[in-house]
Enzyme design. Structure first.
Site, short mmCIF file in Angstrom:
data_model
loop_
_atom_site.label_atom_id
_atom_site.label_comp_id
_atom_site.label_asym_id
_atom_site.label_seq_id
_atom_site.Cartn_x
_atom_site.Cartn_y
_atom_site.Cartn_z
N HIS A 1 1.68 4.66 -2.78
CA HIS A 1 1.84 6.11 -2.55
C HIS A 1 3.22 6.57 -3.03
O HIS A 1 3.37 7.62 -3.66
CB HIS A 1 1.71 6.42 -1.05
CG HIS A 1 0.31 6.39 -0.52
ND1 HIS A 1 -0.71 7.15 -1.05
CD2 HIS A 1 -0.25 5.70 0.52
CE1 HIS A 1 -1.84 6.93 -0.36
NE2 HIS A 1 -1.58 6.05 0.60
N GLU B 1 -4.78 7.98 -3.01
CA GLU B 1 -5.30 6.71 -2.50
C GLU B 1 -5.53 5.74 -3.67
O GLU B 1 -5.33 4.53 -3.51
CB GLU B 1 -6.59 6.97 -1.72
CG GLU B 1 -7.03 5.84 -0.83
CD GLU B 1 -6.11 5.55 0.36
OE1 GLU B 1 -5.22 6.37 0.66
OE2 GLU B 1 -6.28 4.48 0.96
N HIS C 1 0.84 -1.21 0.00
CA HIS C 1 0.00 0.00 0.00
C HIS C 1 0.87 1.26 0.00
O HIS C 1 0.69 2.15 -0.84
CB HIS C 1 -0.92 -0.03 1.23
CG HIS C 1 -1.86 1.13 1.31
ND1 HIS C 1 -3.13 1.09 0.79
CD2 HIS C 1 -1.72 2.38 1.82
CE1 HIS C 1 -3.74 2.26 0.98
NE2 HIS C 1 -2.90 3.06 1.61
N GLU C 2 1.83 1.34 0.92
CA GLU C 2 2.68 2.54 1.00
C GLU C 2 3.56 2.67 -0.25
O GLU C 2 3.87 3.78 -0.67
CB GLU C 2 3.54 2.52 2.27
CG GLU C 2 2.76 2.44 3.59
CD GLU C 2 1.69 3.50 3.75
OE1 GLU C 2 1.81 4.59 3.14
OE2 GLU C 2 0.70 3.24 4.49
#
Lengths: 494, 494
Positions: free
Chosen positions: A268, A294, A264-265
């Protein structure tokens, strides 16, 4: 000449933002515990310098004069984003910002204490104070931006997003999920009845998990010469585009918890690392907003990381680093687990949108004055029962007290989470239309086609377009719930 | 009123200094390699903001007006140090500082490249350029400060130090060492003839060395809630007083290399951690200067770490962490090894001062114009042969090209190293006079009496006194070579 002054201002602000970003990442990862008070003072002083420099009255004159200068297309776009930033930063009087900051910080501190004690009555007056100020804030922003009050709040997070556009899309999704959540649970129960969940062995040394995370980060495109992975209590993506700091936390009993967080990170981080570097000192060079950000993190977490094809390539890597064999049939039930619950941040991708839609509906009424904070527990409970069949009436800590956003005065932020999930699915569909073989590529650990599409359509655009424009240009159509619905059906349906 | 403005200015400068200090430590320990260019831009911009704010013309008016305000003793001292900082920062025209910075940075870059190639001829023109500018700098500083040119340079590093006071002390030390170096070598040879050096086993895992270092840091007084230990290529002590960052580098073949370095940096850290916190935003609250700082690091490295009593307490700790037994008779020959060599930074405490005195003598002639840079290799070689019996005439890389200080335009800095060693010995003697049992305390791992004396006499004083005044107040007399000479005789003599 005037544009050159804005350009110079941009470089000064970029230096202060660089310092604030690195100090922020440092605070969460390496700062000594006793260094916090001085750090807070230093950060407040630097943030004050930034705010004073970014809102100086002469900037309005420069922007006005720059209008009539011969600017190229990039400079024109840069000027527009300078104006947007200036308007958003100057539309509240300094005196009001101070009052709001004090109220917000006190309410957040109280929230930390009273949520743990499940004390809604003690917390309510502070929240009422914040909401009263947020209503004032929304009115002032609406006036400056010529927008509806709630839209004016959202504008800080996702320029161009309007409640009137989002509400019908969210309604369609909500109608779908009403029938789909039970269906997905039935499918899951039937499958688990035939083949029970393979338990995690529970012995995953941190250093091995870290190496696995780094290997997957690098493979999906994270540039390790322009970023790093550390440990912090709350995972985040921070730092600056040339040095992106992502963090995770490890449980030695469960490697998936850290690994899915790292993916997930990394999503980003890919956005930050691939922003247009020539514009780095202009607001134009920044990521577009929270929903688009997101969409990029969820793209890596879900379109990559929860995609069965991903594990064709990923499982040998898991075995190499953790010394443990997993089959696809064993791992997928873990990464596709659906479980309705009270807590948004723990929710799976099927039930998560219902948590967000509930907040989106309630916070519009709170800002608009149709709902009083005192009536929140009942309103929250009614929607939780309707959407997820769960009650929070006796448990406000896991009801309207569960998130920091409202005590922190961040109204208009919640929709970004589900908009991001929907935009990620819509991007995936558009990309697959052009490149039908992406699943096969991912199964080989080849992410270049996908990342190339994302670089061209999202990352390299910085803040050139509003959030809805960016999506429409990338995918050929406006936000459409269909793609996310199809994605869920295909992954979780009968 | 005017003092209040200075006080406010101090808080702004402190915030920028905080950011620069943490960014500096971060760069050496955690920054991604590709983040360097943007970091350099951000740091240059922040340093520029700091310089502009610290040298603004209105500050002169505030300082003038504050003179006639009712100030308490601390505020009077603070005003004096504000003035000192302002004079030192404003006595060079901005245009000159830019020229010097360009020349210095180019000469340092060239030095990195050409030292490796032992190319003195290629390096000389750049060094000549820097020295020409340093002569100009010294003249301008001398004019502003009403000092001799070389003293005006030293004033940046050690306020109050004067070549006329230092030269006779250094001469006495030099005369002593002429006879003492051969004596110490003979003593050592005789001892090693009887009992050969116990070899290091050569297998010291980094994590165990780190734990040993942390245990010793904490025991000698490092506050781990206000600082930390990391790894960097060049060891340093950085950060801010509330969050002191020290670093080391590990060799798995030799635990003493990192451990003695950690003790040295811990000495710097203790000074920073114990500075007066109420003055932290004033120049008055800073460490006094380079010589005093070095006296604190050498105090921990040598008065503690190379003191036989220290190892009564330390060796069980070594055994506990490294699983290896060492007797005092085995370890002391390692930490007391004397070996004349070409390189200052590798020198032991007996020969080190000769490296410094050589540079002190030569750089005064370089600044004064009696020595031309073109004649440096011969002048250096002549002194190296006279002081240490070694020639560098065919090896300028290990002669006048070995240090970054001169290419970096840092003239007047070298004396601080040996002044620090002498001041540490003089402080130790004064303290032992008052507390005769300190060796016994150290042998028990009790450092509180020593640290209490240092806190009262050095650390808590910040920049209240000039360097010579601080020493005289702490020890009851001016700098006196006798204490360092006695220290060497006792540890290394016949």
């Amino acid at each position: 000449m005037s544009f050159a002054k804005l350009d110079q201002l941009g470089r000064k602000l970029e230096a202060l933002e660089h310092a604030l970003a690195i100090l922020g990442a440092d605070e969460a990862t390496h700062m000594a515990i006793g260094g916090g008070e001085k750090r807070a003072q230093a950060v407040a002083t630097l943030a004050g310098m930034h705010h004073r420099q970014a809102t100086a009255p002469e900037i309005a004159d420069w922007m006005g004069a720059a209008e009539s200068e011969a600017l190229d297309t990039d400079q024109q776009a840069a000027l527009r984003e300078f104006k947007r930033q200036y308007t958003n930063m100057t539309c509240l009087p300094a005196e009001f910002v101070e009052r709001l900051t004090v109220a917000r910080m006190r309410c957040e501190q109280l929230w930390r204490d009273l949520r743990a004690k499940n004390d809604w009555a003690g917390f309510l007056p502070a929240l009422e104070g914040v909401i009263a100020l947020v209503r004032e804030e929304a009115a002032m922003r609406a006036d400056a931006l010529k927008l509806q009050p709630y839209d004016a709040l959202m504008e800080q997070y996702d320029p161009g997003n309007r409640a009137a556009d989002i509400a019908p899309v969210f309604d369609e999704l909500k109608r779908f999920l009403k029938g789909f959540v039970p269906e997905a649970l039935e499918v899951q129960a039937a499958r688990l009845g035939k083949a029970p969940l393979k338990p995690l062995s529970g012995s995953y040394p941190v250093e091995r998990q870290r190496e696995l995370g780094l290997a997957m980060m690098a493979a999906v495109g994270f540039d390790l010469t322009h970023g790093s992975l550390s440990v912090s209590h709350h995972p985040f993506c921070g730092g600056v585009p040339t040095d992106v700091r992502i963090t995770t936390r490890y449980k030695t009993t469960d490697f998936l918890s850290s690994l899915m967080g790292v993916l997930h990170e990394t999503g980003h981080a890919l956005y930050e690392q691939n922003l247009p570097q020539d514009w780095a000192h202009w607001p134009l060079g920044k990521a577009r907003g929270m929903a688009v950000h997101e969409s990029q993190s969820l793209f890596v977490e879900k379109q990559f990381g929860r995609n069965p094809a991903f594990w064709d390539w990923g499982l040998p890597l898991v075995e190499q680093h953790l010394g443990e064999h997993w089959s696809k049939a064993d791992i997928l039930p873990h990464v596709h687990m659906v479980e309705p619950g009270l807590i948004r941040v723990d929710a799976d991708e099927v039930t998560y949108p219902l948590h967000v839609i509930l907040r989106f509906e309630l916070e519009q009424e709170l800002v608009g004055g149709q709902l009083s904070p005192v009536d929140l527990p009942e309103a929250w409970d009614a929607k939780m029962r309707a959407y997820l069949g769960l009650s929070t009436i006796d448990n406000p800590a896991d009801g309207p007290m569960q998130d920091v956003h409202w005590p922190g005065a961040a109204f208009g932020y919640f929709p970004s989470y589900t908009l991001g999930a929907m935009m990620a699915a819509q991007q995936w569909a558009a990309l697959k239309q052009q490149h039908p073989a992406v699943d096969e590529q991912i199964a080989r650990g080849d992410f270049e086609t996908v990342n190339g599409w994302r670089r061209d359509n999202i990352w390299s655009q910085g803040s050139r377009y509003s959030t809805p424009e960016l999506l429409e240009r990338a995918t050929g159509e406006k936000l459409n719930a269909r793609y996310f619905i199809e994605h869920l059906k295909q992954r979780y349906g009968a």
